[in-house]
Design an enzyme around this catalytic site. Sequence first.
Site, PDB file in Angstrom:
ATOM      1  N   GLU A  78      39.581  30.364  38.596  1.00 49.14           N
ATOM      2  CA  GLU A  78      40.339  29.135  38.807  1.00 49.14           C
ATOM      3  C   GLU A  78      40.507  28.790  40.285  1.00 49.14           C
ATOM      4  OE1 GLU A  78      41.330  26.903  36.807  1.00 49.14           O
ATOM      5  OE2 GLU A  78      41.072  27.834  34.846  1.00 49.14           O
ATOM      6  N   GLU A 124      36.005  51.492  30.313  1.00 49.76           N
ATOM      7  CA  GLU A 124      37.150  51.719  31.204  1.00 49.76           C
ATOM      8  C   GLU A 124      37.349  53.183  31.555  1.00 49.76           C
ATOM      9  OE1 GLU A 124      41.279  52.230  29.142  1.00 49.76           O
ATOM     10  OE2 GLU A 124      40.392  50.362  28.414  1.00 49.76           O
TER      11      GLU A 124
END
Length: 306
Positions: A88, A119
């Site tokens: 953004e 992860e």
Amino acid sequence: MDERLPERAHLVTEQVNPDSARLDRLDSPSLVELFCREDERVVPAVRAAAPAIARAIDLTAAALRGGGRLFYVGAGTSGRLGVLDASECPPTFCTDPEQVQGIIAGGTAALTRSVEGAEDDPEAGAAELAGRALSAADVVVGISAGGTAPYVSGALAYARSLGGVTIFVACVPTNQIPERWDIEIRVPVGPEVLAGSTRLKAGTATKLVLNILSTGAMVRLGKTYGNLMVDVAVSNQKLRDRAVRILTTLTELERTAALALLEASGLRVKVALLMHWSNQDPASCATALEAAGGLLPVALEKLSGR
């Protein structure tokens, strides 16, 4: 206990919420009420972390001002939120896509589906940053709701080894996961409505923290004028309209004149404002803005002092 499978039952993010014990028995209105009541815990938790978030803003802004970059690193929901916030920044603040980057364990495929085991590899987190030529000038924000993702700790450890700023965002208190990094932003919001589902309250809290961190840093860099998005990238009709409305607000020009000014500036709102306020040409305004480090009031002062 098998050391290959660390115990996580003590983590608040893994605990069972007694207030939602009858979750599967609730009707839909009661479900909504329960979620709303639990989400009320989020903002107070973020507010309690305000001093740490403010320090993170200042260090991040200083790094970006000096040519450094901001990296968000996370796995699962935490990684997706980092990628979302980073993506953004270019349309909102006209930043270079390289300036703020989001990294998720498992790569882009993990944005839409789970990548099993991604992860759990600390070396992979470090390698991803190494591949992006991380340096001491950069800031790394490691995001891990439960505070235990090896991918994230590996990335932060690598950043620290280079002398970069390390910021840790987690939803567990320090007595559960001890402090290790330059700045620790802890937003414990309690057990989830659905036990262990940290895309819920923990995800909401994380999103708020990242919103404040990135926006705050961009404000410090002069990307806003008042509360207006004067560095908006005019890349579509919605943003063109927003740019025109910003100009009409700050110049009192009619919409048609504001659109003409925007186009004359090369769709650069700051340049358009300087053109209007100083009666200078676009090139002179752009040069003054660059010399002022993007700070609109400073650029205007330079132009007015000619």
